[in-house]
Design a protein around this motif. Structure first.
Motif, PDB file in Angstrom:
ATOM      1  N   VAL A 193      92.766 100.486  65.473  1.00 16.95           N
ATOM      2  CA  VAL A 193      91.590 100.907  65.512  1.00 16.95           C
ATOM      3  C   VAL A 193      91.322 102.107  65.372  1.00 16.95           C
ATOM      4  O   VAL A 193      90.069 102.625  64.555  1.00 16.95           O
ATOM      5  N   GLY A 194      92.526 102.637  65.187  1.00 20.20           N
ATOM      6  CA  GLY A 194      93.039 104.215  64.616  1.00 20.20           C
ATOM      7  C   GLY A 194      92.181 104.592  63.066  1.00 20.20           C
ATOM      8  O   GLY A 194      91.335 105.037  62.913  1.00 20.20           O
ATOM      9  N   TYR A 195      93.096 103.465  62.312  1.00 21.54           N
ATOM     10  CA  TYR A 195      92.996 103.314  60.666  1.00 21.54           C
ATOM     11  C   TYR A 195      91.018 102.621  60.475  1.00 21.54           C
ATOM     12  O   TYR A 195      90.652 103.442  59.526  1.00 21.54           O
ATOM     13  N   MET A 199      97.854  96.925  68.264  1.00 23.58           N
ATOM     14  CA  MET A 199      96.107  97.786  67.890  1.00 23.58           C
ATOM     15  C   MET A 199      95.502  98.827  68.259  1.00 23.58           C
ATOM     16  O   MET A 199      94.241  99.552  67.806  1.00 23.58           O
ATOM     17  N   THR A 200      96.597  99.717  68.652  1.00 22.01           N
ATOM     18  CA  THR A 200      95.990 101.041  68.730  1.00 22.01           C
ATOM     19  C   THR A 200      95.982 101.963  66.968  1.00 22.01           C
ATOM     20  O   THR A 200      95.115 102.697  66.328  1.00 22.01           O
ATOM     21  N   SER A 201      97.013 100.963  65.864  1.00 25.31           N
ATOM     22  CA  SER A 201      96.895 101.748  64.708  1.00 25.31           C
ATOM     23  C   SER A 201      95.382 101.030  63.512  1.00 25.31           C
ATOM     24  O   SER A 201      94.825 101.624  62.727  1.00 25.31           O
ATOM     25  N   HIS A 206     102.218  96.081  75.817  1.00 26.14           N
ATOM     26  CA  HIS A 206     103.506  97.048  74.960  1.00 26.14           C
ATOM     27  C   HIS A 206     103.544  96.771  73.607  1.00 26.14           C
ATOM     28  O   HIS A 206     102.908  97.576  72.477  1.00 26.14           O
ATOM     29  N   GLU A 259      88.707 102.863  62.407  1.00 27.16           N
ATOM     30  CA  GLU A 259      87.844 104.541  63.041  1.00 27.16           C
ATOM     31  C   GLU A 259      87.855 104.915  61.203  1.00 27.16           C
ATOM     32  O   GLU A 259      86.634 105.855  61.215  1.00 27.16           O
ATOM     33  N   LYS A 281     100.152  96.814  72.506  1.00 33.37           N
ATOM     34  CA  LYS A 281      99.076  98.229  72.176  1.00 33.37           C
ATOM     35  C   LYS A 281      99.858  99.420  70.800  1.00 33.37           C
ATOM     36  O   LYS A 281      98.622  99.690  70.022  1.00 33.37           O
ATOM     37  N   THR A 282     100.932  99.006  70.385  1.00 36.46           N
ATOM     38  CA  THR A 282     101.033  99.871  69.214  1.00 36.46           C
ATOM     39  C   THR A 282     100.295  99.002  67.317  1.00 36.46           C
ATOM     40  O   THR A 282      99.469 100.187  67.196  1.00 36.46           O
TER      41      THR A 282
END
Length: 465
Positions: free
Chosen positions: A262-264, A258-260, A252, A266, A255-256
């Motif tokens: 990947v999102g930024y 890594m999500t940031s 968990h 991209e 995840k947070t």
């Protein structure tokens, strides 16, 4: 076949062997002695009769039958059957039964007395004594049959009584042996049942102990073993649960950020963004990367402490705390740091001690809203030192105190994540304290603050007070 049945059969077999041999030997010996006594009595009476007959015989042997009849009629040989015979015929017989008695073979010589056992036509047992009365061309022999049926009747009676007593003894022994073996094997059956129950997962199963003998001791040892096994299984289950929680929390935590990332990333690659938006995206990527860096560093440090404990060396806790507080005062402003300590030397690992205090002071600073006070007091112990870290911050709810040292645990998840915490600091503190053979204790009141007490008992160098 069950063990109690085997034990019962063994005891019955042993009883039958000993009782049977003893009873048979006793009856046989008694019968032999009785026969011997009857033989001696009969022989004595026969010799008396034979001597009286030889003494009373005067002249012709033709008078012996009449003389013998007179003697028998006068009860000279009471309770016996008599026969006077030669090799050719019977000269005198006191009854038809004695007349059918077998003649001795070979015929006795002068001065001899032959004995043999004979069952008469009336079914009774007799002792036949035969001896020579006269010599000559046609010698005469005297044969007397003494009734010894009483001896045989006594033996039959003894055998009957023995059989009844033996049967009753076997029955009582069987009952006693089975009851005793059941009592003795009861704890063993309890052990078996408890073993099967534990094998099926019922780790709370125990054996009911009724005795203090060897079997009871085995049952008591089994209960101790089962209790230790239950504790070990519970600890293993708790360890597995902690590991599962650790893995889940770690995933968990990853995840947070890594999500940031990947999102930024991209957005930077695929979208048209102005300078301000690109700077904002870069700032988020930098922040998430720093968070991952902090998380990896904490995890690495925690694993190093758990798997590769370092040796302790003499160090002065007060000096280490003073240097650390001097470095942190500009960084922690406007929070005020106050330190008070005693002089002395104990065994520590300086780098881990510094990491311990950094984590505790960092937690105390995060518990403060704006400014506040963090107080550090240090005293020496006979085998180490004691340190207290106090703050006047928000405090910790009582329900959370027991979980503070669990990896990834946060009292206020939103506030801790915002502050950059990964929930590993106090878990690392616990490992460092354990390396120093010490204890870690939390006391807190919501709205008033928290006090963390650490006792490090690595020992004192030789030659120090």
């Amino acid at each position: 076949m069950k063990f109690r049945v085997k034990m019962t059969l063994c005891m019955l077999g042993l009883l039958s062997l000993l009782f049977g041999l003893g009873g048979t030997l006793l009856i046989t010996t008694s019968f032999a002695n009785s026969v011997e006594r009857e033989r001696d009595r009969a022989f004595s009476a026969y010799q008396t009769s034979l001597h009286l007959l030889q003494f009373a015989q005067q002249g012709s042997t033709d008078e012996l039958p009449d003389l013998l009849g007179q003697m028998y009629g006068q009860n000279a040989v009471s309770g016996a059957w008599l026969r006077l015979f030669s090799t050719q015929q019977t000269a005198y017989a006191s009854g038809d039964m004695i007349a059918s008695a077998p003649q001795p073979d070979p015929l006795p010589e002068t001065g001899q007395c032959q004995a043999q056992f004979w069952q008469g036509t009336d079914g009774r047992q007799y002792l036949l004594l035969s001896g020579r009365v006269t010599d000559g061309d046609e010698p005469l022999f005297l044969q007397v049959a003494y009734d010894i049926s009483g001896v045989y009747e006594t033996r039959r009676f003894q055998l009957t009584v023995f059989a009844r007593v033996f049967g009753a003894a076997v029955l009582l022994c069987a009952l006693f042996a089975y009851t005793l073996s059941r009592l003795l094997t009861g704890p063993i059956e309890g052990l078996s049942r408890a073993s099967r129950a534990i094998a099926s997962g019922q780790y709370a199963s125990r054996v009911h102990i009724r005795s203090k003998d060897e079997v009871g001791q085995v049952a008591d040892d089994f209960n101790r073993m089962a209790a230790a096994m239950e504790r070990n299984v519970e600890e293993l289950q708790q360890s597995v649960e902690r590991q599962e929680r650790f893995v889940g929390s770690f995933a968990h935590e990853l995840k947070t950020p890594m999500t940031s990332l990947v999102g930024y990333a991209e957005m930077l690659c695929n979208e048209e963004m102005d300078k301000t938006e690109r700077a904002e995206a870069a700032r988020y990527i930098f922040s998430a990367s720093k968070r991952l860096e902090t998380l990896s560093r904490k995890l690495l440090q925690l694993l190093v402490v758990q798997n590769d404990p370092l040796p302790l060396v003499p160090a002065e806790p007060r000096a280490l705390l003073t240097d650390l507080v001097g470095e942190l005062r500009p960084v922690y402003a406007p929070v005020r740091l106050a330190v008070r300590g005693e002089g002395g030397v104990c065994l520590l690992e300086p780098d881990l001690f510094r990491s311990l205090m950094l984590n505790l002071l960092d937690n105390a600073r995060k518990a403060l809203d704006g400014d506040g006070v963090i107080g550090i007091s240090q005293t020496m112990l006979p085998d180490g030192c004691r340190i207290e870290v106090r703050d006047n911050g928000r405090g910790i709810p009582p329900a959370a105190l027991d979980q503070l040292t669990q990896p990834f645990f946060r009292v206020d998840k939103a506030r801790s994540r915002k502050a950059g915490g990964a929930g590993l600091g106090l878990a690392l503190c616990r490992e460092i304290v354990q390396l120093h053979h010490g204890t870690l204790h939390f006391a807190s009141t919501v709205g008033q603050g928290t006090c963390v007490t650490i006792e490090l008992k690595g020992g004192r160098p030789c030659g120090t007070d």
